[in-house]
Scaffold this motif. Sequence first.
Motif: not given
Length: 92
Positions: A57-73
Motif C-alpha cells: 500500500d505505501p508505495p502504491l499510494l505514492k504512485w497513485v498520488m504522483g509522489q513517486e514514479t513506479p518501478p519498471a515491473h
Amino acid sequence: MTAGEDIVMRRKRLRYRAWHRGTKEMDLILGPFADANLERLDGAGLDRLEALMDEEDPPLLKWVMGQETPPAHVDTEFLAEVIADHEARLAR
C-alpha cells in the motif's frame, strides 16, 4: 487463479481484496475501481488488477498520488486506468 476457480468467484475475491487493503486510503481508491470495473475485466484484465493489488500500500499510494514514479515491473498503463478512475470520482 487457482484450479477450479471460476471468473465469478475470482471477481468476488478481488472485490473483497480491493476494499480490505489494510489502509483506508487504498480501500477508497481500489474499492470503487473494482466495483465499477470488475465485470468488464476478462481473465487478463483480472491478472493485471491482481498484480497491481499485490503491491504494498505505501508505495502504491505514492504512485497513485504522483509522489513517486513506479518501478519498471509495474503495469503503468493499468495503473493509469486506476488513477483516472480515482480522479474522475474526486471531480464529481
